[in-house]
Design an enzyme around this catalytic site. Structure first.
Site, mmCIF file in Angstrom:
data_model
loop_
_atom_site.group_PDB
_atom_site.id
_atom_site.type_symbol
_atom_site.label_atom_id
_atom_site.label_comp_id
_atom_site.label_asym_id
_atom_site.label_seq_id
_atom_site.Cartn_x
_atom_site.Cartn_y
_atom_site.Cartn_z
ATOM 1 N N THR A 115 0.847 -1.186 0.000
ATOM 2 C CA THR A 115 0.000 0.000 0.000
ATOM 3 C C THR A 115 0.879 1.231 0.000
ATOM 4 O O THR A 115 1.799 1.349 0.829
ATOM 5 C CB THR A 115 -0.905 0.032 1.246
ATOM 6 O OG1 THR A 115 -1.725 -1.134 1.270
ATOM 7 C CG2 THR A 115 -1.782 1.269 1.243
ATOM 8 N N ILE B 72 3.983 9.033 0.343
ATOM 9 C CA ILE B 72 4.261 8.164 -0.794
ATOM 10 C C ILE B 72 5.757 7.880 -0.894
ATOM 11 O O ILE B 72 6.586 8.645 -0.404
ATOM 12 C CB ILE B 72 3.742 8.786 -2.105
ATOM 13 C CG1 ILE B 72 4.431 10.121 -2.377
ATOM 14 C CG2 ILE B 72 2.225 8.954 -2.060
ATOM 15 C CD1 ILE B 72 4.109 10.686 -3.752
ATOM 16 N N ASN B 73 6.070 6.744 -1.525
ATOM 17 C CA ASN B 73 7.454 6.307 -1.728
ATOM 18 C C ASN B 73 8.190 6.055 -0.419
ATOM 19 O O ASN B 73 9.431 6.070 -0.382
ATOM 20 C CB ASN B 73 8.234 7.308 -2.589
ATOM 21 C CG ASN B 73 7.622 7.474 -3.966
ATOM 22 O OD1 ASN B 73 7.186 6.506 -4.578
ATOM 23 N ND2 ASN B 73 7.568 8.716 -4.453
ATOM 24 N N ARG B 74 7.439 5.845 0.646
ATOM 25 C CA ARG B 74 8.009 5.545 1.965
ATOM 26 C C ARG B 74 8.861 6.688 2.527
ATOM 27 O O ARG B 74 9.643 6.488 3.450
ATOM 28 C CB ARG B 74 8.854 4.255 1.930
ATOM 29 C CG ARG B 74 8.067 3.005 1.543
ATOM 30 C CD ARG B 74 6.962 2.734 2.557
ATOM 31 N NE ARG B 74 6.377 1.421 2.406
ATOM 32 C CZ ARG B 74 5.244 1.158 1.743
ATOM 33 N NH1 ARG B 74 4.595 2.142 1.131
ATOM 34 N NH2 ARG B 74 4.763 -0.069 1.679
ATOM 35 N N LEU B 75 8.676 7.901 2.000
ATOM 36 C CA LEU B 75 9.395 9.058 2.545
ATOM 37 C C LEU B 75 8.522 9.705 3.615
ATOM 38 O O LEU B 75 8.051 10.840 3.482
ATOM 39 C CB LEU B 75 9.741 10.052 1.431
ATOM 40 C CG LEU B 75 10.765 9.552 0.414
ATOM 41 C CD1 LEU B 75 10.993 10.611 -0.670
ATOM 42 C CD2 LEU B 75 12.088 9.212 1.105
#
Length: 230
Positions: A12, A200-203
């Site tokens: 996700t 988003i993008n795990r940032l």
């Protein structure tokens, strides 16, 4: 499963709104309160935060760390708090080592608040006030449950409950069921509070407020903010 088969992983992307330093409230308490109220409102409006006040609580004993989820029943500038049988496993662990960690997590909102600090007992007067607001059945259960001890089966639990229900019949009054001596509440006096906001993008955003003074969670001068790498 064949050795060369790869299990599918559910992924996700955390499309949350994030949390920048410029959005952070003036004090930890104000930010905590804001997020808690937004979680409660979302549950009422969308129904995807089924228990906004669910609080995971970690303690430690000679066997190592231990964690469980309770309900946050107190929240003020002194810190979040929960009720418990003081003779339960967590009650005994905190009596032996008051260091505690806790977290509020709202997956559908991509948010979490983490606390690290010391456990303190809530004043008896506050405990009694809260206890009288509980439904009659929940007050009876506080007497019937020897929390964390082995149970002889569901029938035994129901029988014990029935005994106390007969002892403290429901007349619709707060004083119908007295507060058990072994029942109380614990508050987390935080030394560190982290606000986690998924991006988003795990940032992800991770803003940590560490104690630099003796004030409570609503004293801006007692806290310093640091951004951590995600």
């Amino acid at each position: 499963m064949a050795s060369d088969e790869v299990r599918a992983v559910l992924r996700t992307d955390y499309a949350g709104s994030g949390l920048g330093e410029e959005q952070l409230a003036a004090t930890p308490f104000q930010q905590i309160s804001r997020w808690v109220e937004e979680a409660r409102a979302r549950q009422e409006e969308q129904g995807d935060v089924p228990e906004p006040d669910a609080l995971s609580v970690a303690t430690v004993d000679e066997d190592g760390p231990d964690v469980r989820t309770v309900l946050m029943r107190f929240l003020d500038p002194r810190g979040p708090g929960f009720v418990t049988n003081l003779q339960s496993t967590k009650g005994r662990q905190l009596a032996g080592n008051p260091r505690i960690a806790a977290s509020l997590t709202w997956p559908s909102m991509f948010r979490a608040v983490r606390f690290r600090g010391t456990a303190e007992l809530v004043d008896r007067a506050e405990v009694e006030t809260y206890f009288q607001q509980r439904p009659w059945g929940s007050r009876v259960s506080a007497w019937a449950s020897d929390q964390s001890q082995p149970a002889g089966g569901r029938e035994q639990l129901e029988a014990t409950y029935a005994e106390y229900a007969a002892r403290f019949p429901d007349h619709g009054r707060p004083e119908d069921v007295p507060v058990p001596e072994h029942w109380g509440a614990v508050r987390v006096r935080a030394d560190q509070v982290e606000f986690w906001a998924g991006r988003i993008n795990r940032l992800h955003d991770r803003l940590v407020l560490a104690r630099v003074g003796d004030g409570d969670l609503d004293d801006a001068a007692s806290w310093a903010v640091t951004r951590l790498q995600p």
